[in-house]
Design a protein around this motif. Structure first.
Motif, PDB file in Angstrom:
ATOM      1  N   PHE A 187      -4.264   7.348  -5.178  1.00  0.00           N
ATOM      2  CA  PHE A 187      -4.978   8.542  -5.658  1.00  0.00           C
ATOM      3  C   PHE A 187      -4.770   8.713  -7.161  1.00  0.00           C
ATOM      4  CE2 PHE A 187      -4.840  13.222  -6.496  1.00  0.00           C
ATOM      5  CZ  PHE A 187      -6.210  13.446  -6.430  1.00  0.00           C
ATOM      6  N   TYR A 188      -3.544   8.577  -7.605  1.00  0.00           N
ATOM      7  CA  TYR A 188      -3.258   8.686  -9.037  1.00  0.00           C
ATOM      8  C   TYR A 188      -3.922   7.548  -9.816  1.00  0.00           C
ATOM      9  CZ  TYR A 188       0.490  11.827  -7.448  1.00  0.00           C
ATOM     10  OH  TYR A 188       1.208  12.831  -6.852  1.00  0.00           O
ATOM     11  N   PHE A 225      -6.447  12.584   4.054  1.00  0.00           N
ATOM     12  CA  PHE A 225      -7.044  13.355   2.959  1.00  0.00           C
ATOM     13  C   PHE A 225      -6.912  12.535   1.679  1.00  0.00           C
ATOM     14  CE2 PHE A 225      -8.122  16.735   0.130  1.00  0.00           C
ATOM     15  CZ  PHE A 225      -8.575  17.819   0.860  1.00  0.00           C
ATOM     16  N   ASP A 226      -7.947  12.414   0.931  1.00  0.00           N
ATOM     17  CA  ASP A 226      -8.032  11.785  -0.401  1.00  0.00           C
ATOM     18  C   ASP A 226      -9.240  10.863  -0.503  1.00  0.00           C
ATOM     19  OD1 ASP A 226      -5.887  13.075  -1.528  1.00  0.00           O
ATOM     20  OD2 ASP A 226      -4.468  11.430  -1.290  1.00  0.00           O
ATOM     21  N   GLY A 227      -9.435  10.003   0.524  1.00  0.00           N
ATOM     22  CA  GLY A 227     -10.561   9.075   0.469  1.00  0.00           C
ATOM     23  C   GLY A 227     -10.210   7.792  -0.250  1.00  0.00           C
ATOM     24  N   ILE A 228      -9.132   7.149   0.221  1.00  0.00           N
ATOM     25  CA  ILE A 228      -8.638   5.935  -0.438  1.00  0.00           C
ATOM     26  C   ILE A 228      -9.266   4.685   0.176  1.00  0.00           C
ATOM     27  CG2 ILE A 228      -6.557   4.570  -0.920  1.00  0.00           C
ATOM     28  CD1 ILE A 228      -6.697   7.348  -2.361  1.00  0.00           C
ATOM     29  N   HIS A 229      -9.639   3.754  -0.680  1.00  0.00           N
ATOM     30  CA  HIS A 229     -10.081   2.415  -0.283  1.00  0.00           C
ATOM     31  C   HIS A 229      -9.026   1.441  -0.770  1.00  0.00           C
ATOM     32  CE1 HIS A 229     -14.341   3.899  -0.240  1.00  0.00           C
ATOM     33  NE2 HIS A 229     -13.893   4.645  -1.228  1.00  0.00           N
ATOM     34  N   ILE A 251     -13.153  12.137  -6.682  1.00  0.00           N
ATOM     35  CA  ILE A 251     -12.288  11.782  -7.818  1.00  0.00           C
ATOM     36  C   ILE A 251     -13.064  11.617  -9.133  1.00  0.00           C
ATOM     37  CG2 ILE A 251     -10.604  10.092  -8.699  1.00  0.00           C
ATOM     38  CD1 ILE A 251      -9.630   9.691  -5.815  1.00  0.00           C
ATOM     39  N   PRO A 252     -14.209  10.898  -9.138  1.00  0.00           N
ATOM     40  CA  PRO A 252     -14.926  10.786 -10.418  1.00  0.00           C
ATOM     41  C   PRO A 252     -15.360  12.150 -10.953  1.00  0.00           C
ATOM     42  CG  PRO A 252     -15.724   9.151  -8.845  1.00  0.00           C
ATOM     43  CD  PRO A 252     -14.827  10.078  -8.073  1.00  0.00           C
ATOM     44  N   ASP A 253     -15.749  13.057 -10.074  1.00  0.00           N
ATOM     45  CA  ASP A 253     -16.172  14.392 -10.523  1.00  0.00           C
ATOM     46  C   ASP A 253     -14.986  15.206 -11.030  1.00  0.00           C
ATOM     47  OD1 ASP A 253     -18.763  13.815  -9.840  1.00  0.00           O
ATOM     48  OD2 ASP A 253     -18.620  14.694  -7.845  1.00  0.00           O
ATOM     49  N   PHE A 298       0.845  -1.194   0.000  1.00  0.00           N
ATOM     50  CA  PHE A 298       0.000   0.000   0.000  1.00  0.00           C
ATOM     51  C   PHE A 298       0.876   1.239   0.000  1.00  0.00           C
ATOM     52  CE2 PHE A 298      -3.432  -2.547   2.362  1.00  0.00           C
ATOM     53  CZ  PHE A 298      -4.043  -2.885   1.178  1.00  0.00           C
ATOM     54  N   PHE A 299       0.520   2.230  -0.771  1.00  0.00           N
ATOM     55  CA  PHE A 299       1.231   3.518  -0.788  1.00  0.00           C
ATOM     56  C   PHE A 299       2.738   3.351  -0.951  1.00  0.00           C
ATOM     57  CE2 PHE A 299      -2.579   4.426   1.915  1.00  0.00           C
ATOM     58  CZ  PHE A 299      -3.192   5.299   1.044  1.00  0.00           C
TER      59      PHE A 299
END
Lengths: 330, 330
Positions: B78-79, B272-276, B292-294, A277-278
């Motif tokens: 995130f990327y 911060f980001d909202g990662i699953h 992210i989709p928006d 992860f990360f």
């Protein structure tokens, strides 16, 4: 991060010469370029001992230098990493990569193949579970994880050996009664061999084993019910679990926490893929590591070197075991 | 997974009509196609109430229908997610996406921009931290997370509001003495506003706060030393920590475990980001979620609709807070 230039690329030459990558490419391919540029590039090539890449050079000039990558998505870590390394390997050969996220949609996959043909793309690397996929013979195709036909080379890790290695590791670490959990496509594919390898390893090492196989569409809860049904007096009857992917292992670890089973004291868990992860140095779980950068490089090599395509129908790259906290330290 | 067709796409029409995506595109764009196909497509359009996308339709036919995505890599979550959603949004508009993983290499980024121009690509979406990046005026460019100039639209989440929201949440959850930890590029960029927003929120809510800012190249260990230096009698003096990304929060959570601090009982952590991970429904940590989709859809809309490009220099999309196990339940 700076890399040591043990195997210099065209990019390194460009950096050393202080010129654009395209200028190096022109010099290497004997195309016209100003003398002062040519001299700088030639000096950099000598200084770095850069070896011109013969299979990249052998390509016909008429090509578009573009390849398509068909992949379900770039959100799941294995696919994300594969897409990244294939992208790097293609860029290194001055190839551009059209990314086509398919979301496992068979119609979309077929569309993208047709599109690739219409756009005169030089080749396609595809990870697809579409049994009806039609590959056009006049466009090179390299398949990942699924043998599509004798005319299409397939690259994967050595899934059978990986399954076997998981069984051997669990045996070495003292397990007696183990389970194999799998969720995935039911169509014939290379990762399916993980099960056969695991069973083979269990038999060779005298391990009791049970398997629980689920389709892609079935909910994860079925695994929880399976595990729960094997708890007697608060204790899971398995002392080892091999999960077909690290992703499944991640969910199984959550289930085991919920069922109050300690990992690795009560039950040891091994996944497959080798996910971090990360970009952490630690793995998500103890795991059979796929050599993702090597798989990526092999796909690109097969795609661009036409002489290799004919020879290779299935190339299995070696896997390794890595400790990731969910097994005892061996 | 089947989605409800509340906002049908060209793909949905193709599926409904049982034809290729390209056929739908032809009908929509008034290009020749067999009558039986046209009728099937028109019936599907009516049945699904599909709205033809005016900005996609307004494009000149001479375009290559290809866009470049410049992104550091697709391995960091995130990327990876951004690349996936931008890819989907482009494919939905019948655009192909050339993926260029830059690995934060400024030379490579500049090369890819030059390449995009040479290959008559219609536009570039770029997430880059290169202060010297030269954007050619004759190729549309949409920047993510960094304002490059008044002629280049920039899309990001509302980073300032996100920082503020993190402070407010920590205050609501009973924190009195908090820390802000950041690791990242020092050049001017939108995510830097998370700090200002957080400080603003702390001041408004009377929270004591300290900040620890580190460059991209500094090792994570410096955070561990910082945290350790704030432990008095075995207890961390902070009761809340806001980390600039979920990735940093992930490493900070590991450090806190090592330092025997309980999360969320002793110290609450917001990322911060909202990662699953592995498309889990749970988040990695309690977090400020980027839409992210928006963001992806907005980038594509700005890239393809020339009239929007002129109007918009910075578009900040709203963030939300999500519980992820590292804060008390509010």
């Amino acid at each position: 991060m700076k890399k040591e230039i043990s195997n210099p690329t065209m990019k390194d030459v460009a950096k050393e010469a202080g010129v654009a990558l395209g200028t190096v490419s022109k010099v290497v391919n004997g195309l016209p370029v100003g003398d002062s540029y040519r001299i700088r590039v030639e000096e950099a090539i000598q200084k770095l001992n850069y070896q011109v890449n013969s299979y990249a050079q052998g390509l016909r000039a008429s090509k578009s230098h573009t390849a398509v990558l068909l992949i379900p998505n770039t959100e799941e870590p294995f696919y994300a990493s594969l897409a990244y390394h294939i992208n790097l390997a293609l860029l290194k050969q001055n190839y551009h990569m059209l990314l086509c996220s398919t979301d496992y949609d068979s119609n979309a996959e077929q569309e993208y193949i047709t599109m690739a043909r219409q756009h005169k793309v030089d080749g396609i690397i595809g990870l697809t579970y579409n049994p009806d996929l039609v590959i056009h013979e006049n466009i090179p195709f390299v398949s990942i994880d699924r043998c599509i036909g004798s005319h299409v080379p397939c690259v994967s890790c050595d899934n059978f050996a990986g399954g076997q290695l998981a069984a051997e590791k669990l045996a070495d670490l003292g397990c007696k009664n183990v389970a194999f959990l799998r969720k995935g496509s039911s169509i014939s594919n290379e990762p399916n061999k993980r099960k056969a390898g695991f069973e083979n390893g269990c038999l060779a090492r005298g391990l009791q084993y049970e398997t629980k196989i689920m389709g892609d569409d079935e909910p994860y809860e079925a695994f929880e019910q399976f595990l729960e049904s094997h708890i007697v007096d608060g204790r899971l009857s398995f002392d080892g679990i091999f999960c077909v992917t690290d992703g499944l292992a991640y969910f199984v670890l959550k289930m085991l926490r919920k069922l109050n089973q300690r990992v690795p004291e009560d039950v040891q868990v091994i996944g497959f893929d080798g996910i971090h992860f990360f970009r952490d140095i630690d793995y998500v779980c103890s795991t059979i590591v796929q050599p993702i950068p090597d798989i990526a490089k092999m796909c690109v090599r097969l795609l661009l070197d036409e002489t290799m395509q004919e020879k290779s129908s299935l190339i299995c790259l070696p896997v390794t075991y890595a400790y990731g906290g969910t097994t005892l330290k061996g």
